[in-house]
Design an enzyme around this catalytic site. Structure first.
Site, PDB file in Angstrom:
ATOM      1  N   ASP A 185      -0.033   5.206   1.390  1.00  0.00           N
ATOM      2  CA  ASP A 185      -0.275   5.745   2.230  1.00  0.00           C
ATOM      3  C   ASP A 185       0.099   5.163   3.777  1.00  0.00           C
ATOM      4  OD1 ASP A 185      -0.519   8.445   1.462  1.00  0.00           O
ATOM      5  OD2 ASP A 185      -2.244   7.532   0.389  1.00  0.00           O
ATOM      6  N   ASP A 238       1.088  -1.299  -0.013  1.00  0.00           N
ATOM      7  CA  ASP A 238      -0.304  -0.194   0.362  1.00  0.00           C
ATOM      8  C   ASP A 238       0.837   1.333  -0.046  1.00  0.00           C
ATOM      9  OD1 ASP A 238      -2.078   1.314   0.282  1.00  0.00           O
ATOM     10  OD2 ASP A 238      -1.691   1.565   1.905  1.00  0.00           O
TER      11      ASP A 238
END
Length: 217
Positions: free
Chosen positions: A13, A11
């Protein structure tokens, strides 16, 4: 704990880049421009791990969604360019230890925002799967399955690295082992094969057989 894998799927953020303060700053200004407080907006809809377009569609009348999304994207890009993000500890070093064709970034952000946040900290994924690349978003498995396909590896041989329950659910639904970071949630809120504070706790070496040996301390 050790894993053998062909690729790692990250991922963005709060997994590779710390953008939480930027996100809060931008969303607060955006909400106020539409007559809401940030707290009101967050109480009305689920926000974490969802594409901005989906959140905005839940908050605004249909005829305002396109303009609202563009306004948000422009603000997010500007904030990142002004130094609003930084790398999660250990992220840049871990990626540097990986062959460039053995990892990808899988994010619910759109491409413009994702690149605006990754580029300033020196992260340049060869494969970047964003909200515009899929028809189903996390917690659906499609985002991670698309990344595995682009890299050319079986899903079961890819490890998902995530900070959110939504992302971990997506990875598990894709049949992938998972490593969770406690950058946004407490340990008891995360279900993963391994849980770490940040990426300084994860290291990778390429074995003679060509596998990625992933060690979690």
């Amino acid at each position: 704990m050790r894993f053998l894998a062909d690729a790692l799927l990250f991922d963005s953020d709060e997994t590779l880049v710390s953008s939480q303060r930027s996100v809060l700053r931008v969303w607060r200004g955006w909400a106020e421009s539409y007559g809401m407080t940030l707290e009101e907006a967050m109480s009305r809809v689920e926000v974490h791990g969802r594409p901005a377009a989906a959140i905005i569609a839940d908050l605004l009348p249909a005829e305002q969604v396109e303009e609202g999304l563009q306004r948000l994207v422009d603000a997010e890009v500007a904030d990142a360019a002004a130094g609003g993000v930084e790398a999660v500890p250990g992220a840049v070093e871990l990626l540097a230890s990986l062959p460039e064709d053995r990892w990808a970034v899988v994010t619910s952000s759109n491409r413009q925002v994702a690149e605006a946040r990754l580029t300033p900290v020196g992260i340049h994924p060869k494969q970047l799967v964003t909200s515009g690349d899929v028809t189903h978003h996390k917690p659906h498995p499609q985002p991670f399955l698309v990344a595995a396909e682009r890299l050319g590896f079986a899903p079961t041989r890819c490890i998902v690295v995530e900070d959110s329950p939504t992302g971990l659910t997506s990875g598990k639904a894709a049949g992938m082992p998972t490593i969770a970071l406690t950058t946004t949630h407490q340990t008891n809120q995360l279900e993963a094969d391994a849980i770490v504070a940040d990426l300084t706790r994860v290291s990778v070496r390429v074995t003679q057989a060509g596998d990625l040996e992933v060690t979690v301390n």
